[in-house]
Scaffold this active site. Structure first.
Site, short mmCIF file in Angstrom:
data_model
loop_
_atom_site.label_atom_id
_atom_site.label_comp_id
_atom_site.label_asym_id
_atom_site.label_seq_id
_atom_site.Cartn_x
_atom_site.Cartn_y
_atom_site.Cartn_z
N ASP A 1 7.34 -6.45 9.35
CA ASP A 1 9.00 -6.41 10.35
C ASP A 1 8.90 -7.73 10.99
O ASP A 1 9.93 -7.76 11.90
CB ASP A 1 9.13 -5.21 11.29
CG ASP A 1 7.48 -5.69 11.81
OD1 ASP A 1 6.73 -5.69 11.68
OD2 ASP A 1 7.87 -5.49 13.59
N ASP B 1 0.67 -1.21 -0.17
CA ASP B 1 -0.26 0.28 -0.03
C ASP B 1 1.04 1.21 0.13
O ASP B 1 0.61 2.27 0.58
CB ASP B 1 -0.92 -0.09 1.06
CG ASP B 1 -1.78 -0.96 0.28
OD1 ASP B 1 -2.59 -0.83 -0.36
OD2 ASP B 1 -2.77 0.16 1.59
N ASP C 1 -8.25 -6.57 13.55
CA ASP C 1 -7.48 -8.05 14.06
C ASP C 1 -8.30 -8.98 15.44
O ASP C 1 -8.63 -9.41 15.53
CB ASP C 1 -6.20 -7.74 14.63
CG ASP C 1 -5.34 -6.87 15.19
OD1 ASP C 1 -6.48 -5.39 15.36
OD2 ASP C 1 -4.96 -5.97 15.93
N ASP D 1 3.04 -9.17 9.24
CA ASP D 1 3.91 -7.93 9.37
C ASP D 1 4.88 -7.83 8.30
O ASP D 1 5.49 -8.47 8.60
CB ASP D 1 3.60 -6.88 10.67
CG ASP D 1 1.90 -6.57 10.52
OD1 ASP D 1 0.92 -6.92 10.29
OD2 ASP D 1 1.98 -6.26 12.11
#
Length: 693
Positions: A328, A267, A420, A326
């Site tokens: 990281d 994104d 989430d 994610d």
């Protein structure tokens, strides 16, 4: 038995052997020493022997020299501190003042400044009254002198303030403090029960287990191994620092290549970052990895919108499970083989959640304190809730979902900033169960700067309150058991998401400083000291190596309650800041094993020339364009520390209130001065300069 050789008696005898020697010195300043024997010089010196004047003088001069050196060192440190304050606060060299996006931020700053000036005036008045001897609280009963005994206008004002304080201010503070103490005790009991549950899990060795060979085919006619179809999603947005290591770790997972598909959901609105991610995807695609790149033209809904768009693809229906990481996060190669087998023969299981592990937990003081909180969250809260309730909040990453559970629960929704937790609550209401694997860990990062941590905590504490407003009717009308409804409403939302930040801020940041000015509403010792210390010890138990940081942890948690309370209120009343989504800034840290593997790959690349096959002219042109962009990229600008005026002003206000405690007769108030002093240092981490290592 060997003979005992003891020379103590022989050595202690007063032997007269030898010739006495008399040494005489011509210099009269030296004394005459007479040696009667070989051992007399080694006899202990009498303690009561007198010292001459010159020895006393030298001792006094030595002590004076040390005292002067200590004073000089303190003066140097104080002068350096004043110089740093002058440089950063007055001239603002090397710092930038954090600007407020909304006008209400400046209004709050003005209100805090007014309270700060008022508290300084009251403090000066209290000091003057103390020096004048106007102490009316030596006993429990307030004694106010009569009008005839009042001498001077200042004394009359002080007596009027005492009367107003005792009649109007103290009762309100007492009622509010009693209410907060009750909430504090309820939350402490909840935390104690969670810790007992964790101890029981450790004692009984309770954990999810896999029976047999989960991938062995049940078909007798076609024996072999069957691996389910797994979709892996990596949502990211402008993740320049971590995109490469995340994609690399996911592409190296041990799973049949024809049974896995990796979606890189980018994104990013920066074209240079888009080119970098495309090049990384192309590199792994040429190595035979089934990986695709997706970029949305209409970027709505933040992460939830990104995941929702990816799940709408036609080929998703061919997959049974979806793993989410994610940008990281760096999963180990055996991640899927440790998580996916739990779904076999367990049709009610909707989610398998792995634990986070942090590559930069020892980077500075801030990361160490975050590690304490997150270790308790995973080790105690999620493990206990997963073992006994089969429900906990999805962490948004490092988890594997059954796609059927996502679809039956309504899919990803864009109504809150905690998508989430939203999908986890809706899946729980539909009867799906969750499993938490404390032994399966995925490497990731924690924020290393105060600014990034504050924004992350704001989102984590405002989103649940948004979700509570939206989910409350659905929870009440759902068909789940009554005790599950009570757990969701009272424990999951109210106690741990609303009551905790409310009483932390109100009790320790408002009532406690006010009791310094209003002794009538003083809190009991067990509320101030004993219970918080016990709770802090329980929080640190999952990470015993953090025990040296228990004092900074206790202080920092009370300081951060200001940010958490503000976020909770904004989410509960749907204020503008509750819909703000800021991507947490990463530093791109890697584990030692990842660094060694990268170095090994680089060495092989340098020693063995590689021929890249299958690259078209268009892809080569894109790679050349990417190299040109890397060369033309500007050099990184040196980081500038920010000054958070609102936090600093509030810290000064609390520090001023704690100074008042020195005038109290009870010595325990001295510790509050230390508490607020360290609070000021913790809140002003960016003012100090570099992070504390």
């Amino acid at each position: 038995m060997s003979p005992r050789l003891d020379f103590s008696d022989w050595w202690g005898k007063d032997s007269k052997k030898g010739t006495p020697v008399v040494v005489k010195m011509e210099n009269p300043n030296y004394s005459v020493v007479e040696i009667n024997g070989p051992d007399s010089a080694f006899r202990p010196v009498e303690k009561n022997r007198g010292k001459n004047a010159k020895q006393v003088t030298w001792v006094l001069l030595l002590k004076a020299h040390r005292a002067v050196g200590c004073v000089a060192w303190l003066a140097t440190v104080f002068w350096a501190l004043l110089g740093a304050i002058k440089k950063r606060l007055i001239f603002r060299q090397g710092v930038a003042v954090a600007t407020e996006k909304l006008g209400k931020g400046k209004l709050v700053l003005k209100i805090i400044r007014v309270f700060l000036v008022t508290s300084l005036a009251i403090l000066a008045f209290e000091v003057l009254a103390y020096l004048k001897g106007w102490r009316y609280f030596e006993s429990a009963n307030l004694h106010i002198p009569r009008t005839l005994g009042v001498q001077g206008l200042l004394h009359m004002v002080y007596v009027a303030w005492l009367t107003f304080r005792a009649d109007y201010i103290a009762p309100v503070i007492q009622v509010l403090s009693q209410f907060c103490v009750v909430l504090f005790l309820i939350q402490s009991v909840d935390r104690l029960v969670l810790c007992l549950g964790c101890f029981w899990i450790k004692f009984k060795k309770i954990k999810p287990r896999i029976d047999g060979d989960p991938f062995k085919s049940d078909d007798v006619e076609a024996p072999g191994y069957e691996y389910p179809m797994v979709l892996v999603q990596i949502p990211m947005c402008n993740e320049r620092e971590v995109y490469e290591q995340s994609i690399s770790a996911v592409c190296q997972m041990d799973w049949p290549k024809d049974r896995i598909l990796i979606q890189v959901l980018d994104d990013s609105n920066d074209e240079s970052i888009q080119w970098l991610i495309k090049a990384e995807v192309t590199k792994w695609n040429q190595k035979g990895v089934n990986i695709i790149y997706r970029h949305r033209l209409i970027r709505t809904g933040y992460k939830a919108g990104n995941l929702k768009s990816a799940m709408s693809c036609d080929y998703v229906r061919d997959y049974e499970f979806v793993a989410i990481f994610d940008a990281d996060f760096q999963p180990n190669p055996d991640f899927l083989k440790l998580t996916v087998p739990h779904f076999k023969n367990n049709p009610e299981l909707g989610l398998v959640q792995a634990r986070w592990a942090f590559v930069n937990k020892d980077e500075n003081l801030l990361t160490r304190l975050q590690n304490i909180n997150l270790c308790f969250h995973f080790e105690v809260e999620q493990q206990v809730n997963g073992a006994f309730l089969n429900f906990f909040g999805f962490n948004g990453t490092a988890g594997v979902w059954r796609i059927k559970a996502l679809e039956e629960s309504g899919g990803w929704l864009e109504r809150t900033t905690v998508e989430d937790m939203d999908i986890a609550v809706r899946a729980h209401l539909n009867g799906w169960k969750f499993i938490f694997l404390n032994d399966v860990k995925v490497l990731c990062e924690v924020p290393e700067s105060y600014e990034a941590y504050r924004k992350q905590q704001h989102r984590w504490h405002s989103g649940p309150m948004q979700l509570f407003r939206l989910c409350l009717p659905a929870i009440i009308t759902s068909k789940i058991a009554l005790w599950k409804k009570a757990n969701l409403i009272f424990l999951f939302f109210l106690l741990r998401k609303l009551i905790l930040p409310f009483y932390s801020f109100t009790l320790f940041c408002i009532i406690l400083p006010l009791t310094m000015f209003v002794p009538e509403a003083e809190l009991p010792m067990w509320v101030i000291c004993y219970v918080p210390v016990v709770m802090s010890f329980l929080n640190i138990l999952p990470d015993p190596k953090s025990f040296p940081f228990i004092v900074p942890y206790l202080l920092f948690e009370n300081t951060m309650s200001v940010t958490k309370f503000n976020a909770m209120v904004s989410g509960l009343f749907q204020l503008g800041s509750s819909y703000e989504w800021v991507v947490t800034k990463k530093a791109g840290r890697s584990s030692e094993s990842d660094l060694l593997a990268a170095a090994e790959r680089d060495s092989k690349t340098m020693n063995q020339p590689q021929i890249c096959r299958g690259a078209s002219e268009t892809e080569l042109g894109l790679l050349n364009q990417l190299k040109e962009q890397k060369e033309a990229a500007p050099k990184p600008v040196k980081k500038v520390n920010k000054i958070y005026r609102k936090e600093l002003a509030l810290a000064f206000l609390l520090l001023t209130a704690s100074v008042r405690s020195l005038l109290s007769a009870q010595g325990v108030h001295f510790y509050f001065l230390l508490f607020q002093g360290v609070t000021f240092l913790v809140v002003g981490l960016d003012l100090i300069g570099e992070q504390i290592s």
